[in-house]
Design an enzyme around this catalytic site. Structure first.
Site, PDB file in Angstrom:
ATOM      1  N   TYR A  68       1.056  -1.074   0.028  1.00 17.63           N
ATOM      2  CA  TYR A  68       0.018   0.048  -0.051  1.00 17.63           C
ATOM      3  C   TYR A  68       0.943   1.286   0.248  1.00 17.63           C
ATOM      4  O   TYR A  68       0.420   2.224  -0.696  1.00 17.63           O
ATOM      5  CB  TYR A  68      -0.624   0.137   1.179  1.00 17.63           C
ATOM      6  CG  TYR A  68      -2.301  -0.894   1.156  1.00 17.63           C
ATOM      7  CD1 TYR A  68      -2.020  -2.045   0.854  1.00 17.63           C
ATOM      8  CD2 TYR A  68      -3.518  -0.147   1.403  1.00 17.63           C
ATOM      9  CE1 TYR A  68      -3.355  -2.767   0.785  1.00 17.63           C
ATOM     10  CE2 TYR A  68      -4.533  -0.917   1.422  1.00 17.63           C
ATOM     11  CZ  TYR A  68      -4.468  -2.181   0.967  1.00 17.63           C
ATOM     12  OH  TYR A  68      -5.603  -2.816   0.904  1.00 17.63           O
ATOM     13  N   LYS A  90       4.365 -15.224   2.183  1.00 18.10           N
ATOM     14  CA  LYS A  90       4.725 -15.866   0.874  1.00 18.10           C
ATOM     15  C   LYS A  90       6.056 -16.124   0.683  1.00 18.10           C
ATOM     16  O   LYS A  90       6.594 -15.417  -0.236  1.00 18.10           O
ATOM     17  CB  LYS A  90       3.819 -15.023  -0.185  1.00 18.10           C
ATOM     18  CG  LYS A  90       3.747 -15.623  -1.619  1.00 18.10           C
ATOM     19  CD  LYS A  90       2.726 -16.703  -1.697  1.00 18.10           C
ATOM     20  CE  LYS A  90       3.111 -17.543  -2.932  1.00 18.10           C
ATOM     21  NZ  LYS A  90       2.419 -18.850  -2.886  1.00 18.10           N
ATOM     22  N   ASP A 130      -5.727  -7.333   4.334  1.00 23.22           N
ATOM     23  CA  ASP A 130      -6.801  -6.592   3.496  1.00 23.22           C
ATOM     24  C   ASP A 130      -7.764  -7.891   3.039  1.00 23.22           C
ATOM     25  O   ASP A 130      -9.030  -7.865   3.197  1.00 23.22           O
ATOM     26  CB  ASP A 130      -6.530  -5.635   2.567  1.00 23.22           C
ATOM     27  CG  ASP A 130      -7.689  -4.998   1.917  1.00 23.22           C
ATOM     28  OD1 ASP A 130      -8.786  -4.721   2.455  1.00 23.22           O
ATOM     29  OD2 ASP A 130      -7.630  -5.079   0.530  1.00 23.22           O
TER      30      ASP A 130
END
Ligand code: IPM
Ligand code: MG
Length: 361
Positions: A141, A191, A247
């Site tokens: 973001y 990840k 999110d």
């Protein structure tokens, strides 16, 4: 005097916020808090008055308050503005960043009354009680963004996913300490099989874990986590993850609670704390008294818990919500056979009535 900035924002934010404020006022009378509410403009109203969705007046109001209640931002009109003026990017994210609100808590609990509102099987969700801890001021973001045309004529755009070790550490610390007073399990979602930032995340989680020998730490890839959240959601206690993963996973997790309209949030880490429902402004149902105010009402319960340090008031609000649901009252998003459909304001009034009845006021 405890000062609260109220920013209703756009769409259903304008309907759910006043309802939640009334609930908080009732709790304040019952539990004897002195609260001062000051209203500010954000997004469309602010843009119309000041030419910017997050004017300095609003920032000043937030900085001089101890807590903020935010409705939602986003409207069709604001969507027509260039990306750098849209309220998500020009108001909500800078607000979180400038106030240092790096820690976003989204608790997801299955209400026995709402098991049928979820598309998932009852026995799968009945024991769900998890806390999503989302990093809120870093990652994709806030990383460098670019968009240009290359020499070969191809258009190219990108967003950088970057974290410093201290940013990772402080959010993980929050997750570990939260797990200490819960079921003592932390699932760190990343990840790390692909992303370098996730490798640093995973290493840091491992290092920090040494200081919390009584907690269980589990690492989980985000794709697997998305699957596990629908396959066996009761396995989770505290989930901690970077901004964008959080999110996405928190919207997914809201389905366990019956509706996104049930998911509250608290954003902590700075001098002032921000409380907002996890849902958006829902322009399609705005102005129709249809929105579910419970996510915002449960967010003000979190305000009682984290900012006013009153577990008692927080529980009173949460129990009042559970009772209103137990009596069969539902906003349209939660409707199922045999239930009584009501609107935004009525749901707020019912919660207030339950608080009164349980607390002798
Ligand atoms: C949320 C919302 C916001 C986010 C949007 C409105 C920018 O989806 O709070 O989850 O992505 O953080
Ligand atoms: Mg979201």
């Amino acid at each position: 005097m405890f000062k609260i900035a109220v920013l209703p924002g756009d769409g259903i934010g304008r309907e759910v916020t006043p309802v939640a404020v009334e609930v908080l006022k009732k709790a304040a009378r019952v539990f004897r808090f002195e609260l001062e509410f000051n209203y500010g403009l954000i997004s469309e109203d602010a843009y119309e008055k000041y030419g910017h969705p997050l004017p300095e007046e609003t920032m000043e109001l937030c900085r001089s308050s101890q807590a903020i209640i935010l409705g939602a931002v986003g409207s069709p009109k604001m969507d027509r503005l260039p990306p750098e003026l849209r309220p998500e990017r020009a108001a909500l994210l800078p607000l979180r960043k400038m106030l240092g609100l790096y820690c976003n808590l989204r608790p997801v609990k299955a209400y026995p009354e709402l098991l049928n509102a979820s598309p998932l099987k009852n026995e799968l969700i009945k024991d769900v009680d998890l806390l999503m801890v989302r990093e809120l001021t870093g990652g994709l973001y806030f990383g460098e963004k670019y968009r240009r045309t290359r020499e070969d004529g191809e258009e190219i755009a990108g967003d950088n996913l970057e974290y410093t070790k201290s940013e990772i550490r402080r959010i993980l610390e929050f997750a570990f300490s939260a797990a200490g007073s819960r079921r003592k399990k932390v699932t760190s979602v990343d990840k790390a099989n692909v992303l370098t930032s996730s490798q640093l995340w995973r290493e840091t989680a491992g290092e920090l874990h040494e200081a919390y020998p009584d907690l269980e730490l589990e690492h989980m890839y985000v794709d697997n986590c998305a699957m596990q959240l629908v396959k066996y959601p009761a396995q989770f206690d505290v989930l901690v993850t970077e901004n964008m993963f959080g999110d996405i996973l928190s919207d997914q997790a809201s389905v366990l609670a019956g509706s996104l309209g049930m998911l509250p949030s608290a954003s902590l880490g700075g001098e002032v704390a921000l409380y907002e429902p996890a849902h958006g402004s829902a322009p399609d149902i705005a102005g129709q008294d249809q929105a579910n105010p419970l996510a915002t009402i449960l967010s003000v319960a979190m305000l009682c818990r984290y900012s006013l340090q009153s577990e008692e008031a927080a529980r009173a609000i949460e129990q009042a919500v559970a009772k209103a649901l137990a009596k069969g009252y539902r906003t349209p998003d939660l409707m199922s056979n045999g239930m009584i459909q009501i609107g935004t304001e009525e749901m707020g009034n019912l919660v207030i009535k339950e608080i009164e009845q349980s607390n002798g006021v």
